[in-house]
Write an enzyme that holds these catalytic residues in place. Structure first.
Site, PDB file in Angstrom:
ATOM      1  CE1 TYR A 162      -4.480   9.677  -1.175  1.00 28.44           C
ATOM      2  CE2 TYR A 162      -4.308   7.678  -2.467  1.00 28.44           C
ATOM      3  CZ  TYR A 162      -4.170   8.333  -1.265  1.00 28.44           C
ATOM      4  OH  TYR A 162      -3.694   7.657  -0.171  1.00 28.44           O
TER       5      TYR A 162
ATOM      6  CD1 TRP B  62      -0.958   1.039  -6.258  1.00 25.15           C
ATOM      7  CD2 TRP B  62      -1.545   2.833  -5.061  1.00 25.15           C
ATOM      8  NE1 TRP B  62      -1.962   1.679  -6.933  1.00 25.15           N
ATOM      9  CE2 TRP B  62      -2.340   2.782  -6.217  1.00 25.15           C
ATOM     10  CE3 TRP B  62      -1.732   3.879  -4.163  1.00 25.15           C
ATOM     11  CZ2 TRP B  62      -3.320   3.728  -6.493  1.00 25.15           C
ATOM     12  CZ3 TRP B  62      -2.705   4.821  -4.434  1.00 25.15           C
ATOM     13  CH2 TRP B  62      -3.479   4.741  -5.584  1.00 25.15           C
ATOM     14  CG  HIS B  63       0.381   6.022  -1.694  1.00 21.24           C
ATOM     15  ND1 HIS B  63       0.209   4.987  -0.816  1.00 21.24           N
ATOM     16  CD2 HIS B  63      -0.809   6.648  -1.791  1.00 21.24           C
ATOM     17  CE1 HIS B  63      -1.053   4.988  -0.386  1.00 21.24           C
ATOM     18  NE2 HIS B  63      -1.688   5.990  -0.965  1.00 21.24           N
ATOM     19  N   GLY B  64       4.091   5.507  -4.533  1.00 28.21           N
ATOM     20  CA  GLY B  64       5.220   6.038  -5.290  1.00 28.21           C
ATOM     21  C   GLY B  64       6.544   5.623  -4.698  1.00 28.21           C
TER      22      GLY B  64
ATOM     23  CB  ILE C 247      -0.958   0.005   1.214  1.00 28.55           C
ATOM     24  CG1 ILE C 247      -2.115  -0.957   0.953  1.00 28.55           C
ATOM     25  CG2 ILE C 247      -1.489   1.418   1.503  1.00 28.55           C
ATOM     26  CD1 ILE C 247      -3.232  -0.908   1.971  1.00 28.55           C
TER      27      ILE C 247
END
Lengths: 491, 491
Positions: free
Chosen positions: B488, B324-326, B321
């Site tokens: 987002y 996934w954001h970067g 998780i």
């Protein structure tokens, strides 16, 4: 018809009433919004102030009035509308002169050309004063820029038509919406008006009635608004001095006397000297006599001394010991719409201390310092270039030609600049810049050019090109002279 | 094209109008064309990539469906998932990895620059990659038939309301609607518009206003003291929630204009009483995606390891998780913190339940304290989520702790001086609007949680209901801040 189509028909029918109400609220916007007073000073929310001033400038002109429209970017702040108007109308001049000042930071001559293109018929000015500064012309791509902050005060449809090739899709939609809906177009003034009124409500709750004297200095001078103790139910004789400088700077002074919520009298003076007034203070009117003048005067603007106060009268009997203990009450709408801002970026300094502070501000890594240096650099960069009139100069010339053609007197004013940043003035570009305006004044009838660039000392500036309140007051008589000449020169 | 732009509003009006006029048989094609037109406003090049991965998923979906044996099906799935993950890895992660490698080797991170620049155009790659992987895995698990038409799968991947920031809708749910597009009823459209209105309110009035102090504090955390760092942490949590749930509402509402129902992404997450509960309420579509496609398979694979297997699966899931954001260490720390929270919470879950069962008083206390503790743990992790570097986050947290201590000491001396240490350009009106906006947002969220928004609105007299709508629209028009990208949309 299918059931879904029937549902749609019913839903759309229900929308009719809300849409009609929205349409009425939007269409009648000019009838109610401009009646709401702007509660903050002129320097608070320039866009809102500009729109308020533009609205006033486009109201039908009475027969016995000569209208003068003054316009410019932030440098138009050197023109103190109320002061110049009072100076021109002192002694009951007929026809009366009405001055409207349009000021919006970042607004360029080409933007004003758009405004005059759409509003000239409604304004019907007798004279126009263009407040110009070298800085206004130094970006060659100006006419293609549409700053968000300026865009919303421009006439949307005319802007869309003229700037169509240079605007983004979002801006096109924005301008299109603004040209069809008042609520959308004036959303920012609506926000300011709501917030100002909320803040005014809070102030009103805090200071409905003054409890202590205010605005009365130990040397007997008062501020523009002051209050001194009185005994209710008595007759008070008040003697006060109207300074000759005040009359020189303002032409005429109006004083209003109140006790509690009761207006006692109003005195108008166009001569200096000792004055007196007898006031019957009614019982139950409170124990403070409140006096407000329609203007203030600046000793500093008259003699260049170190008294930076904005003053009103001087009381013969002096001030009470606690003369500055209280605060003036909130009034709705504000009585003194044209109160000056007493903001001084360099503090109350002069001479060497002023120059030290100036240098520090100039070199500081702040937004102001960066902007300040970029202005100076942009001027020095073109110093020795040959002068070429860019599109902004051409837009100004077109505007001047239109005004002159209609018999409107035009005064082009090169506004003052601080002597501390004048290094570029002996360069070829600046000489060409001045020659351009001289040439305009020669070629078009009723057009005059005034170069005020070196008329004020450094201490009268907040930065390189924006003068402070002392400079504003000092320049008032000069502007009054310029307007007198302009009005007299009309065919 | 940003959701919070006039371009999008105009685009949506055109597409919705065109969709309504389009013959039923062509409606899916209309949605596909609109989705690609929307995507092309970001990048034509990456629209080609989107098409390429959609075709890849379509081909491999058919091949998985047609494969006769389990090993063959698994091989096809593995190849397809690797092919889908390659662009994501290349455009989102490779740049940073190569940058780190190049930095370690002392060379210029050329590849890093290339990838970072390129990723700017690859909008929504994290979202559509997950959607397509879930499609392939569902086909592999035989939960779903392979798509018969490429247009259905391509529309599913590119569906413009969801492509920028989700929600990550499963193929089974969206493709079934795309295969048999439901009729667009007035109730659906009204519901969609209501959600969009609320979403725009949350983004423009609440989130973008909270963003002002948050940006200042997080840009220079070392410059702030007193309660300012703590305030920054709390405000960012609210900003992120308003921003992300706002864009989700706009996405869900937009989809409803076309008769498409989308899954919820939030369910009052700040009232969660445990971390597990928080992840059931926050970014629901991502957490359930990872639960179904990462955690559960991993947990099953590691079931022989007992509790260690559970811990490993939880840790990998939460790190996924975060990542996934970067490709940033701050996101890794964010994921790791939640992994620790979840592992601890899971390990003590049984004891906690037993303890709570024993005493009603404890249950009542937990109902209050549980959400408070969970909220603060989440706020702490969000500091890492928002900070530019891990060092900045540590600075902010340490200054927040010191600030609380100092403020408590100061308050004990009866002084409020310096409670907010540092310069925040946030006006009183901004504070009032933000507080009012957050309060309104939470009231509506509470009603949404209970499922009573629509009944509450329907129970109102129609004049009041329309006043509520007009008030929201008015607030957006007048107090909406402009220009902020959705947080987002970066992912």
């Amino acid at each position: 018809m299918t059931p879904n189509a029937r549902r749609w028909r019913r839903a759309l029918a229900r929308l009719a009433l809300p849409i009609a109400i929205l349409f009425v609220v939007d269409a009648t916007f000019p009838l109610y919004f401009w009646r709401i007073p702007k509660l903050t000073g002129r320097a608070a929310d320039y866009g809102y102030q500009y729109l308020v001033d533009l609205h006033r400038a486009t109201q039908p002109k009475p027969a016995d009035v000569e209208r003068v429209v003054v316009f410019g970017s932030s440098v138009a702040g050197s023109f103190e509308r109320h002061q110049v108007e009072t100076l021109l109308n002192a002694g009951g001049r007929t026809p009366r002169v009405e001055i409207e000042r349009l000021l919006k930071p970042g607004m360029k001559p080409s933007d004003y050309a758009l405004v005059f293109g759409t509003e000239l018929e409604r304004m019907r000015p007798d004279a126009v004063v263009a407040m110009l500064n070298f800085q206004d012309f130094l970006n060659p791509s100006f006419e293609r820029e549409l700053k968000e902050d300026v865009q919303y005060v421009l006439p949307p449809w005319a802007t869309l038509r003229e700037r169509y090739p240079y605007t983004s899709t979002a801006d096109k939609i924005d301008l299109l919406l603004a040209s069809t809906s008042n609520l959308y177009r004036y959303r920012r003034p609506i926000r300011s008006a709501l917030q100002d009124h909320a803040s005014a409500g809070a102030k009103w709750l805090r200071s409905r009635t003054p409890k202590a004297p205010y605005g009365c200095y130990p040397d007997g001078h008062t501020a523009q608004r002051f209050a001194i103790p009185v005994a209710p139910g008595t007759t008070v004789r008040l003697e006060y001095w109207i300074d000759p400088t005040w009359i020189h700077q303002r032409g005429q002074v109006t004083l209003r006397f109140r006790a509690g919520g009761t207006m006692l009298t109003e005195q108008v003076h166009d001569t200096s000297g000792w004055k007196s007034v007898e006031l019957n203070v009614p019982p139950g009117a409170g124990s403070l006599l409140q006096v407000s003048a329609d203007s203030a005067w600046s000793p500093r603007a008259a003699d260049g001394g170190d008294d930076f106060r904005l003053l009103g009268v001087r009381l013969r009997d002096g001030c009470p010991p606690d003369g500055t203990a209280g605060a003036h009450p909130f009034r709705y709408p504000p009585v003194e719409q044209d109160e000056l801002s007493d903001y001084l970026r360099m503090g109350r300094t002069s001479g060497a201390a002023f120059r030290d502070r100036w240098q520090r501000e100039l070199e500081a890594p702040t937004d102001f310092g960066i902007r300040f240096r970029s202005w100076q650099d942009s001027k020095l960069r073109v110093r020795d270039d040959p002068f070429v009139p860019t599109a902004e100069f051409q837009a100004l010339e077109r505007l001047v030609a239109t005004l002159s053609e209609r018999g409107i007197a035009v005064a082009l004013v090169n506004t003052p600049e601080s002597p501390l940043t004048g290094d570029y003035q002996d360069g070829s570009y600046y000489r060409g810049y001045l020659a351009f305006f001289d040439d305009l004044a020669r070629r078009y009838p009723n057009v005059r050019f005034y170069n005020l660039v070196n008329t004020l000392p450094p201490e009268d500036f907040n930065d390189a090109i924006h003068i402070n309140y002392v400079g504003e007051i000092a320049l008032g008589p000069t502007f009054a002279g310029i307007i007198r000449t302009a009005l007299a020169s009309r065919p | 094209m940003l959701f919070n732009s006039l371009d999008f509003v105009a685009f949506l009006a055109l597409v919705a109008g065109g969709y309504a006029l389009c013959p039923y048989a062509w409606r899916r094609h209309c949605l596909l064309a609109a989705s690609y037109a929307f995507y092309c406003t970001w990048s034509l090049r990456f629209a080609m990539l989107l098409l390429a991965v959609s075709v890849t998923a379509f081909v491999f979906g058919r091949r998985i469906g047609a494969a006769a044996t389990e090993p063959a099906r698994r091989r096809e799935l593995t190849i397809a998932v690797v092919l889908l993950l390659l662009p994501l890895a290349a455009f989102k992660y490779l740049g940073s990895v190569s940058g780190v490698v190049a930095d370690l080797a002392g060379g210029a991170p050329l590849l890093s620059r290339f990838a970072v620049v390129s990723f700017v155009g690859a909008v929504g790659i994290s979202y559509y990659t997950l959607k397509l992987i879930s499609y392939l895995v569902d086909v592999y698990w035989e939960r779903l038939e392979p798509a018969r038409e490429l247009t259905t799968l391509a529309t599913y991947a590119a569906f413009f309301p969801q492509i920028v920031s989700g929600p990550i809708q499963r193929a089974g749910s969206l493709m079934s609607q795309l295969d048999a597009l439901p009729p667009v009823t007035p109730a659906m459209v009204a519901g969609g518009l209501r959600l969009m209105l609320f979403g725009f309110f949350k983004k423009l009035v609440v989130a973008d206003r909270l963003a002002i102090p948050v940006a200042q504090i997080f840009a220079h955390p070392g410059d702030y003291s007193g309660l300012a760092p703590l305030l920054g942490a709390y405000l960012f949590a609210l900003q992120l929630y308003a921003d992300f749930s706002g864009v989700t509402d706009i996405a869900i509402g937009t989809a409803r204009l076309f008769g498409i129902t989308s899954p919820q992404n939030f369910d009052s997450p700040f009232y969660a009483d445990t971390i597990q509960d928080f992840w059931r309420r926050w970014h629901i579509t991502l957490s359930t995606w990872l639960r179904d496609y990462v955690f559960t398979p991993l947990h099953m694979a590691l079931r022989n390891w007992g509790q260690t297997g559970l811990i490993v699966a939880l840790a990998i899931n939460m790190l996924a998780i975060g990542i996934w954001h970067g490709p940033r260490w701050t996101y890794v720390v964010f994921g790791a913190m939640h992994a620790v929270y979840l592992i601890v919470s899971t390990l003590i879950q049984r004891r906690r339940k037993k303890l709570l069962q024993r005493s009603p008083a404890l249950r009542r206390t937990h109902a209050v304290v549980g959400p408070l503790i969970t909220f603060h743990l989440v706020v702490l992790s969000f500091v890492f989520f928002r900070a530019e570097t891990v060092g900045d986050a540590v600075t902010l947290i340490s200054r927040a702790l010191v600030g609380v201590w100092q403020t408590a000491a100061q308050l004990s001396h009866g002084s409020l001086h310096g409670v907010i240490g540092g310069h925040l350009t946030w006006k009183a009106s901004d504070v009032l609007i933000a507080v009012g906006g957050v309060a309104l947002m939470e009231i509506v969220h509470a009603l949404q949680h209970r499922g009573t928004v629509l009944p509450t609105l329907k129970a109102m007299p129609s004049a009041l209901r329309w006043t509520v709508y007009a008030g929201l629209a008015f607030a957006i028009l007048v107090w909406g801040e402009s220009g902020g990208q959705f947080i987002y949309a970066r992912f």
